[in-house]
Design a protein around this motif. Structure first.
Motif, short mmCIF file in Angstrom:
data_model
loop_
_atom_site.label_atom_id
_atom_site.label_comp_id
_atom_site.label_asym_id
_atom_site.label_seq_id
_atom_site.Cartn_x
_atom_site.Cartn_y
_atom_site.Cartn_z
N GLU A 19 18.43 -4.50 -4.70
CA GLU A 19 17.23 -3.81 -4.22
C GLU A 19 16.01 -4.73 -4.24
OE1 GLU A 19 15.74 -0.53 -2.33
OE2 GLU A 19 17.80 -0.88 -3.00
N LEU A 20 15.89 -5.53 -5.27
CA LEU A 20 14.76 -6.46 -5.36
C LEU A 20 14.86 -7.55 -4.30
CD1 LEU A 20 14.50 -6.77 -9.24
CD2 LEU A 20 12.89 -5.61 -7.73
N ALA A 21 16.07 -7.99 -4.00
CA ALA A 21 16.25 -8.99 -2.94
C ALA A 21 15.81 -8.42 -1.59
CB ALA A 21 17.70 -9.44 -2.89
N LEU A 22 16.16 -7.17 -1.34
CA LEU A 22 15.77 -6.52 -0.09
C LEU A 22 14.25 -6.42 0.01
CD1 LEU A 22 17.30 -5.12 2.33
CD2 LEU A 22 16.81 -2.96 1.17
N MET A 23 13.62 -6.00 -1.08
CA MET A 23 12.17 -5.84 -1.08
C MET A 23 11.47 -7.19 -0.93
SD MET A 23 9.67 -3.97 -3.83
CE MET A 23 10.01 -2.33 -3.19
N THR A 24 12.01 -8.23 -1.55
CA THR A 24 11.41 -9.55 -1.45
C THR A 24 11.33 -10.00 0.00
OG1 THR A 24 12.24 -10.16 -3.64
CG2 THR A 24 11.65 -11.96 -2.18
N GLY A 25 12.41 -9.78 0.74
CA GLY A 25 12.40 -10.14 2.15
C GLY A 25 11.41 -9.32 2.94
N TRP A 26 11.33 -8.02 2.66
CA TRP A 26 10.41 -7.15 3.40
C TRP A 26 8.96 -7.56 3.18
CZ3 TRP A 26 7.55 -2.57 1.39
CH2 TRP A 26 6.91 -1.86 2.42
N LEU A 27 8.64 -7.96 1.96
CA LEU A 27 7.27 -8.34 1.64
C LEU A 27 6.93 -9.76 2.06
CD1 LEU A 27 6.95 -6.75 -1.92
CD2 LEU A 27 6.01 -5.87 0.22
N GLY A 28 7.92 -10.48 2.59
CA GLY A 28 7.67 -11.85 3.02
C GLY A 28 7.53 -12.83 1.88
N LEU A 29 8.17 -12.52 0.74
CA LEU A 29 8.13 -13.39 -0.43
C LEU A 29 9.40 -14.23 -0.49
CD1 LEU A 29 6.73 -10.72 -2.92
CD2 LEU A 29 5.44 -12.44 -1.63
N ARG A 74 0.84 -1.20 0.00
CA ARG A 74 0.00 0.00 0.00
C ARG A 74 0.87 1.25 0.00
NH1 ARG A 74 -5.07 -1.88 0.24
NH2 ARG A 74 -5.54 -3.68 1.58
N ALA A 75 0.35 2.28 -0.66
CA ALA A 75 1.14 3.47 -0.97
C ALA A 75 1.78 4.09 0.27
CB ALA A 75 0.26 4.51 -1.67
N HIS A 76 1.05 4.17 1.38
CA HIS A 76 1.56 4.85 2.57
C HIS A 76 2.66 4.06 3.27
CE1 HIS A 76 -1.89 2.33 3.56
NE2 HIS A 76 -1.29 2.09 4.71
N LEU A 77 2.81 2.78 2.94
CA LEU A 77 3.87 1.98 3.55
C LEU A 77 5.21 2.15 2.85
CD1 LEU A 77 1.92 -1.39 4.03
CD2 LEU A 77 2.28 0.43 5.72
N MET A 78 5.18 2.55 1.59
CA MET A 78 6.40 2.54 0.79
C MET A 78 7.40 3.65 1.12
SD MET A 78 6.99 0.04 -1.28
CE MET A 78 8.17 0.88 -2.37
N PRO A 79 6.99 4.90 1.37
CA PRO A 79 8.00 5.93 1.60
C PRO A 79 8.95 5.61 2.74
CG PRO A 79 5.92 6.98 1.10
CD PRO A 79 5.64 5.51 1.25
N ALA A 80 8.44 5.06 3.84
CA ALA A 80 9.34 4.70 4.94
C ALA A 80 10.28 3.58 4.52
CB ALA A 80 8.53 4.30 6.18
N TYR A 81 9.77 2.61 3.76
CA TYR A 81 10.64 1.55 3.28
C TYR A 81 11.74 2.10 2.38
CZ TYR A 81 12.45 -2.18 0.41
OH TYR A 81 13.31 -3.01 -0.27
N SER A 82 11.38 3.00 1.45
CA SER A 82 12.36 3.54 0.52
C SER A 82 13.49 4.26 1.26
CB SER A 82 11.68 4.50 -0.46
OG SER A 82 10.72 3.81 -1.25
N ARG A 83 13.19 4.83 2.43
CA ARG A 83 14.19 5.60 3.16
C ARG A 83 14.87 4.80 4.28
NH1 ARG A 83 10.47 8.14 0.72
NH2 ARG A 83 10.67 10.29 -0.02
#
Length: 429
Positions: free
Chosen positions: A389-399, A62-71
């Motif tokens: 970057e994709l590896a990091l996001m995969t872990g964050w999303l629980g994939l 969801r959109a509001h979750l992403m800015p904190a993740y990006s930073r």
């Protein structure tokens, strides 16, 4: 009529980009940590951005979750749930940059918009008191008696409480929803948090805002607009009148006098930026780092990119979200994230979290067109950074893994073959 101030300084486009990135907390790599992201670190992101735009699209996150993740990188999203759903609240919902989470102190600064419901609201919301007065009174009373309640719970309560009423009383669910939205817009009710289905849990604003905020005086319109422009200027670092107005969705005519006042007070500095044909203002605390070295995938709703004209002028990228564009007419893909590398937007990545399969799907990946990308950065450089970057996001999303390919398996985009090959490489021991 707003006063005209002559520029006092001149910046190159590269400097302006670096000012903007530092202001948004994106100019340097994410901080290394020995433990999880803390509430204090999460709040530091809020201090920089001033707001988080809310959108229900859940293609990736969801959109509001992403800015904190990006930073910050991977963080526990329950921090946001706690900030918005438990007292004392650090975030509340309001109409700011569209529907947004804002610090409670900002809530009063938006009172001018709530007072101007006749001109600031959308569709039929402003006419609710006239058209649906009895339903409005009923909904108001139900929230007061039973809140926090979701819209569905309000519907059920109305059904049960109106079944014994005479037939001529009459109501329908669309009227009740408009009544809820009206009460939310004018600030009588707000969200006490969201449930697992992302539904608002409506309650009286007086029961949601922290006591010190409730007790604070409400500023007049001019003071409120000046404060909102100051928040926008800190968040942008540097920007045009249009940039500063758009952050809280205000008209340029409304913010122009506030900008002039802030210039007189020394908070904004009139400036010029090479290639920008309009007046530009730098927040007095905003500075340009010598280099920008950050890296992040940015949501289409990230504060750095959500004003598309600013994005095009600052980074040279013409970018639109294409969810509602027919597939055959899309330029970059369905849900595309710009990939920031240094001070450039080097790629555009069409992502989807396939939660059922446990896969982060890269439906397409394109190298950004010039001048958004750096002439010194090779495709291999971009792909290598993107793999991490994709590896990091995969872990964050629980994939579990990343897969490259469109819905039909085709490799879409000029970087897709190289990214596909890189992801097939065995990891180093």
């Amino acid at each position: 009529m707003a006063r005209i101030q002559e520029p006092r300084e001149r910046w190159s486009l590269s400097q302006a980009r670096r000012i903007a990135l530092r202001a948004q907390g994106l100019a340097t790599p994410r901080p290394s940590r020995n433990g999880p992201v803390t509430m204090r670190q999460f709040e530091q992101v809020l201090d920089r951005t001033g707001l988080l735009q809310i959108d229900s699209v859940n293609v990736l996150a969801r959109a509001h979750l992403m800015p904190a993740y990006s930073r910050l990188g991977p963080y526990d999203t329950r921090l946001l749930d706690r900030a918005a759903g438990r007292a004392p609240r650090r975030l509340v919902e309001a109409w700011a940059h569209e529907a947004s989470f804002v610090p409670p102190q900002t809530f009063h600064l938006l009172e001018w918009r709530r007072r101007a419901v006749a001109t600031e609201s959308w569709g039929s919301i402003a006419s609710v008191p006239e058209r649906s007065g009895p339903v409005l009174d009923e909904v108001r009373a139900l929230v007061a008696a039973h809140g926090p309640v979701t819209g569905g719970q309000v519907h059920d309560l109305l059904e049960s409480e109106t079944s014994a009423r005479p037939p001529q009383w009459g109501w329908n669910w669309s009227e009740a929803k408009r009544a809820l939205e009206y009460l939310f817009f004018v600030g009588e009710v707000t969200s006490a948090g969201r449930n697992a289905a992302f539904e608002r849990r409506y309650d009286l604003t007086s029961r949601v805002l922290p006591p010190d905020v409730l007790a604070a005086p409400v500023p007049d319109d001019d003071e409120a607009v000046r404060s909102l422009v100051a928040i926008a200027a800190r968040a942008h670092g540097i920007g045009t009148v249009r940039c500063l107005a758009d952050y809280f969705r205000m008209s340029q005519e409304r913010v122009a006098p506030a900008i002039a006042d802030l210039v007189d007070a020394g908070e904004l500095v009139p400036a010029e930026v090479d290639g920008w044909p309009r007046p530009v203002y730098r927040h007095r605390d905003a500075t340009a780092p010598r280099r920008a070295t950050g890296r992040a995938l940015l949501s289409p709703f990230d504060p750095l990119v959500f004003e598309r004209r600013r994005l095009e002028e600052l980074f040279g990228l013409r970018y639109r979200i294409e969810i509602y564009v027919p597939a055959a007419q899309r330029v970059w893909g369905y849900y595309v994230l710009p990939f920031l590398l240094g001070e450039w937007l080097e790629a555009l990545v069409d992502l989807k979290a396939d939660r059922k399969a446990g896969v982060l799907r890269v439906h397409g990946v394109h190298r950004a067109p010039a001048p958004a990308r750096s002439a010194r950065t090779t495709d291999d450089d971009v792909v290598a950074a993107l793999v991490d970057e994709l590896a990091l996001m995969t872990g964050w999303l629980g994939l579990d893994r990343v897969e490259v390919g469109g819905p039909d398996g085709a490799l879409v985009g000029d970087l897709a073959p190289a990214l596909h090959r890189a992801l097939q490489q065995p990891c180093s021991p």
